[in-house]
Structures are given as structure tokens and as C-alpha cells.
Design a protein around this motif. Structure first.
Motif, short mmCIF file in Angstrom:
data_model
loop_
_atom_site.label_atom_id
_atom_site.label_comp_id
_atom_site.label_asym_id
_atom_site.label_seq_id
_atom_site.Cartn_x
_atom_site.Cartn_y
_atom_site.Cartn_z
N ASP A 79 123.23 54.53 79.00
CA ASP A 79 123.54 53.93 80.38
C ASP A 79 122.36 53.44 80.87
N VAL A 80 121.32 54.10 80.77
CA VAL A 80 119.96 53.51 81.33
C VAL A 80 119.68 52.25 80.65
N TRP A 81 119.69 52.19 79.48
CA TRP A 81 119.39 51.01 78.76
C TRP A 81 120.28 49.85 78.98
N SER A 82 121.61 49.98 79.49
CA SER A 82 122.50 49.08 79.71
C SER A 82 122.28 48.70 80.87
N LEU A 83 121.91 49.35 82.06
CA LEU A 83 121.35 49.08 83.42
C LEU A 83 120.03 48.14 83.21
N GLY A 84 119.23 48.38 82.35
CA GLY A 84 118.23 47.43 82.28
C GLY A 84 118.67 46.13 81.67
N VAL A 85 119.72 46.00 80.81
CA VAL A 85 120.08 44.58 80.51
C VAL A 85 120.82 43.90 81.58
N VAL A 86 121.52 44.81 82.65
CA VAL A 86 122.18 44.50 83.62
C VAL A 86 121.03 43.70 84.76
N LEU A 87 120.13 44.44 84.85
CA LEU A 87 119.00 44.03 85.79
C LEU A 87 118.20 42.50 85.14
N TYR A 88 118.14 42.59 84.11
CA TYR A 88 117.71 41.44 83.67
C TYR A 88 118.38 39.99 83.87
N ARG A 89 119.84 40.48 83.48
CA ARG A 89 120.68 39.49 83.55
C ARG A 89 120.89 38.92 85.15
N MET A 90 120.55 39.91 85.87
CA MET A 90 120.73 39.54 87.41
C MET A 90 119.65 38.48 87.79
N LEU A 91 118.67 38.87 86.91
CA LEU A 91 117.07 38.27 87.55
C LEU A 91 116.96 36.87 86.66
N THR A 92 117.55 36.76 85.69
CA THR A 92 117.57 35.69 85.01
C THR A 92 118.65 34.68 84.57
N GLY A 93 119.83 35.28 84.71
CA GLY A 93 121.11 34.67 84.37
C GLY A 93 121.29 34.84 82.84
N VAL A 94 120.75 35.36 82.09
CA VAL A 94 120.85 35.49 80.61
C VAL A 94 120.58 36.99 80.12
N VAL A 95 121.03 37.39 78.97
CA VAL A 95 120.90 38.69 78.60
C VAL A 95 119.55 38.61 77.72
N PRO A 96 118.82 39.61 77.48
CA PRO A 96 117.47 39.56 76.94
C PRO A 96 117.71 39.50 75.64
N PHE A 97 118.60 40.07 74.73
CA PHE A 97 118.74 40.01 73.52
C PHE A 97 119.89 39.06 73.03
N GLU A 98 119.62 38.13 72.25
CA GLU A 98 120.62 37.11 72.13
C GLU A 98 120.81 36.70 70.64
N GLY A 99 121.71 36.14 69.91
CA GLY A 99 121.93 35.66 68.43
C GLY A 99 123.17 35.15 68.56
N ASP A 100 123.27 34.45 67.59
CA ASP A 100 124.60 33.75 67.24
C ASP A 100 125.56 34.35 66.28
N ASN A 101 125.03 35.78 65.81
CA ASN A 101 126.14 36.70 65.09
C ASN A 101 125.74 37.99 65.64
N PHE A 102 126.53 38.84 65.09
CA PHE A 102 126.33 40.42 65.54
C PHE A 102 125.07 40.94 64.67
N VAL A 103 124.72 40.59 63.56
CA VAL A 103 123.65 41.14 63.00
C VAL A 103 122.26 40.65 63.66
N LYS A 104 122.35 39.29 64.07
CA LYS A 104 121.13 39.03 64.67
C LYS A 104 120.75 39.54 66.00
N VAL A 105 121.72 39.68 66.98
CA VAL A 105 121.93 40.34 68.12
C VAL A 105 121.46 42.05 67.65
#
Length: 484
Positions: free
Chosen positions: A192-218
């Protein structure tokens, strides 16, 4: 596909208990979510109907909901069981969700993000304090009221835990911790703590910190833990993000540690502290007086609330208390309504009984976690865009769902009070628990002038009550509730 509510003509009313069911705002394989109106108070609520095939998910969600009482968590009002369905009556949040807000306005400034994130941290820490992990934290599951008060929602993947670790592969890939994707046993509080980090990053930037065009890359990006830090972020929030997004869960902070972070408390009068809830036995005397005017007895109110029955009595109490909180000093209009247990009902009305967890139907123990009936695809070979996976099965029984399986419920015109006219039918009018003028006259004895005055008063009342149409932030019109 299961449809929890039978089709009815547009002019035919349908009820469950004391609730008039309005438009459908969400639908899944085992559940349907509808906007509804509480007949006693005219407050808008959300009713989630679950077919008995989804019983394991139902008991899990209800058990967690019943244990929580926090101002930043959507409230459960009442649980009703019928022969073939279960109904959860929950708080209606009219402002939409955090994802919609970010898509509409873009990323937040740090001050705005701090105000929202403090509420989220407080709600999740309270869950952990009560021994409950959420396991699907993301902007979609954070509802936003018109005044930017947040409400944590969707406890479908939540679970009560102890010191034992979990192994269930569930959640949403962009917000999943590395240990979940690596199929390791994990501490749900740390994920849950990790997920909150991703939520905060998205709030501040508008995007998620870890991206990719398929599951393996993400997955590869998340396991590496490397993410870009925009130049406009302050050093304080960068440090917080790096703490939240620590790959090694043993080095990841607890939410009690996060509450002490300098960025989170910057400019605040007090440091964020764990929430302390009031005892359930302390009844609001004004609310109980209103209920007594509706025909409820003091002893029944006391028993229902203190024993947390989540029946008709407790549901009415919680709805009235919520209305009083959201509209202090305003007139709360209520009207007596005969109990379905003591009055005859038409064929279009479905009457349920209060839900009793001690009478759970007998089902095989293995069925409590089995939710996949088809062979899972090979995730590592997928080359499509990363999609949301929502499972609640052991890691050996994983099913990948598409983003289309996650839906957003939209409120149509009926969601703003599309039921029958309200104000002219009230039989009593109470302000702060006091009758406005003795015994009210019956509707049949009203003159036309009286009806006109009531209509105008009701239109004014709707501008302030929680169940009237919102006059702020018109772009946020949706209630986000996830069915099974």
C-alpha cells in the motif's frame, strides 16, 4: 451475464427496503451498482447489489467496511439480504474521482497535492491500524467531493491481515509493488505504501512513474525502481517519493513514518497524526431525536448503533448524521415511512432482511478465494498495451483483465434527484432535531399556495443538502464504485 435488478418499465418504481432505486451507474459479472434515494430522508445513496455467486467477495468487502469509521473513507450505511441477492447501501460522493480531476485539470501544484495526499495517508494508515490492507490504491479509487474532501473507496481487494504475509496476485499493474509482480510473499501494508508513492507521483506530474507498452516492460521498470524526477519538484517531495518507492519492502517506511515527513507537514499547524475515532456508543442526541419523530424507539436506536448491526435503524441513523455533518445549521427534512416488516408491499417492491454474518451460507472453503474459471493467458508473452489486472486468486490462478473491465459510473440527470418530487411530500420538518411546528398537516390538506411555498423552499434546500445537484465543479459528475 448476471443482472442484479430485473428490467422494469420507466414509470414503474422499484424498491429495496427503504430505498428507491434510480439509474444504474455500474455493472459487473456478479454485481450491479445503482444510485438510490433514501425514502425517509431523501438523501442520495449508492446501492450495490451482489448475486450470491459472488458471496466470497461480498463477505470480505462487508467485513472490512464494517470495521472502518473514518471521515476520508466511504461509509457503509446498511446491509440487506434477500433470497438471491445481497445489497450494500453506501455513501454517495457526487464529485467524481481523483483520476477524472487530474485528466481535467492536469497535475497539481505541491500545495494542492499535499492537502489531498494528507487525507489519503490518514485514511490508509487508519486501515492499517485496524489490521486492514487495501491492495488496490489508485486515483480511480479515491473519490473527490466538491470541496476536495477525499473518500477512499473500493475495498473489493481489501483483507484483514495479521503479521502473516499475503501471496494473492491482485491490483492494478501501474500501482503494483515489485514484490507482487515477482510473485513473492508480501506485506500488504508495505505494498500500500508503494502504491501511495505512485499516486503522489501522478498527482504531481500527471503521469505514472513506470510506463511501458506491454506488461513485461512495465514490470521491468517497476522492479528496477528507476523513475524520472521532474525539475520542478522540490527536494522535500523528491525525498518523500524515493522513500515511498523503495524497491526493498524491508526498507520502505510505514505510514506512521510517512506521517512525520517534512514535506507532508510543511505549512501545517499540526503534524499529521493517526486518526482516533469516537466510540460508536456515543449517540448524537439531535439525530436520535429526529429518528424518534420518525417512529424509531430510543432503545432500538441504541442497540442497533452500539452493536453495529448495519440494519434499517442504523442505516437511517448514519444517513441523518452524515446529512447533519455536511449541512450544519440547515433544515433536514424527513418523513415517516412504514417499515417493510410491518406493512404490505406491492409486487414491485423487494423487501430484504438485515444481513447476519453469523448465518453465512455453507460453501466449500476453497471457494472463498477461487474466482477464475478459465485458463489464464501467458502474461510474459503479451505484447499489448499494459492493462489492469483485477484478480483475487492465488498466484497459480491468475487471470488478466482488460482495461475495459474497469468501468466508471456516470450519473445521468436522474442522479441529481431523478426520483419522484420530494419537498411537497414531507410529513415532518425538523431543524437540529426540533419540530418546526407541531404536527404537520397531511398532503391532501395543503392549499395550492402552500404547495408553491414548499416547492420554492425545497428548491432552496436542494442547493445546500448533500443529496441535491452540485453547484460546484460541474465537470465532476460521477460516482466511482467498483462492482465485483
Amino acid at each position: 451475464m448476471f443482472n442484479a435488478f430485473a428490467a422494469h418499465s420507466a414509470n414503474k418504481e422499484r424498491y429495496i427496503g427503504d430505498y428507491l432505486l434510480l439509474n444504474t451507474i455500474g455493472k459487473g459479472c456478479f454485481a450491479e451498482v445503482r444510485l438510490a434515494q433514501h425514502l425517509l430522508t431523501r438523501a442520495q445513496v449508492v446501492v450495490k447489489a451482489i448475486k450470491r455467486q459472488g458471496i466470497s467477495r461480498f463477505f470480505q468487502e462487508v467485513h472490512c467496511f464494517k470495521s472502518l469509521n473514518h471521515p476520508n473513507i466511504t461509509k457503509l450505511f446498511e446491509v440487506i439480504a434477500t433470497q438471491d441477492k445481497f445489497f450494500l447501501v453506501m455513501e454517495h460522493v457526487s464529485g467524481g474521482d481523483l483520476l477524472e480531476h487530474l485528466e481535467k485539470y492536469g497535475h497539481m501544484k505541491e500545495g494542492e497535492a499535499r492537502a489531498v495526499f494528507r487525507q489519503v495517508v490518514s485514511a490508509v494508515q487508519y486501515c492499517h491500524q485496524r489490521g486492514i490492507v487495501h491492495r488496490d490504491l489508485k486515483p480511480d479509487n479515491i473519490l473527490v467531493d466538491s470541496d476536495m474532501t477525499i473518500k477512499l473507496a473500493d475495498f473489493g481487494f481489501s483483507r484483514e491481515v495479521s503479521d502473516d504475509k499475503q501471496s494473492t496476485f491482485c491490483g492494478t499493474i501501474y500501482y503494483s509493488a515489485p514484490e507482487i509482480l515477482q510473485r513473492h510473499a508480501y506485506d500488504g501494508r508495505k505494498t500500500d505504501v508503494w502504491s501511495l508513492g505512485v499516486v503522489l507521483y501522478r498527482m504531481l506530474t500527471g503521469v505514472v512513474p513506470f510506463e511501458g507498452d506491454n506488461f513485461v516492460k512495465v514490470k521491468r521498470q517497476i522492479i528496477s525502481g528507476h523513475f524520472n524526477v521532474p525539475h520542478f519538484m522540490s527536494r522535500e517531495v523528491q525525498k518523500l517519493l524515493r522513500k515511498l518507492l523503495t524497491v526493498n519492502p524491508n526498507r520502505r517506511p510505514t505510514l506512521e513514518d510517512v506521517m512525520k515527513d517534512p514535506w507532508l507537514n510543511k505549512g501545517q499547524e499540526q503534524m499529521l497524526r493517526p486518526f482516533s475515532e469516537l466510540p460508536w456508543g456515543d449517540l448524537d442526541p439531535q439525530v436520535t431525536e429526529m429518528m424518534q419523530s420518525l417512529g424509531f424507539k430510543q432503545d432500538n436506536i441504541q442497540e442497533s448503533v452500539t452493536q453495529r448491526k448495519f440494519d434499517r435503524v442504523m442505516g437511517t441513523y448514519l444517513i441523518l448524521r452524515m446529512m447533519k455533518t455536511k449541512m450544519p445549521g440547515r433544515t433536514i427534512r424527513v418523513r415517516p415511512y412504514p417499515s417493510p416488516d410491518t406493512s404490505s408491499t406491492s409486487s414491485s417492491q423487494e423487501v430484504g432482511q438485515p444481513f447476519d454474518e453469523t448465518k453465512e451460507p455453507s460453501i466449500p472453503p476453497n471457494c472463498l478465494r477461487l474466482r477464475v474459471t478459465t485458463l489464464p493467458p501467458n502474461l510474459e508473452s503479451m505484447t499489448t498495451a499494459p492493462s489492469e489486472f483485477r484478480t483475487d486468486t492465488p498466484s497459480t490462478d491468475l487471470q488478466l483483465g482488460s482495461e475495459g473491465s474497469s468501468f466508471t459510473q456516470s450519473s445521468s440527470s436522474s442522479s441529481s434527484g431523478g426520483g419522484a418530487p420530494v419537498g411537497a411530500t414531507y410529513k415532518s420538518c425538523l431543524q437540529a432535531g426540533q419540530p418546526e411546528g407541531g404536527t404537520p398537516a397531511s398532503p391532501s390538506g395543503h392549499t395550492q399556495g402552500r404547495k408553491g411555498v414548499l416547492r420554492k423552499a425545497f428548491q432552496f434546500f436542494l442547493r445546500f443538502t448533500c443529496c441535491g445537484p452540485s453547484t460546484k465543479k460541474k465537470h465532476l459528475k460521477r460516482t466511482k464504485v467498483k462492482p465485483v
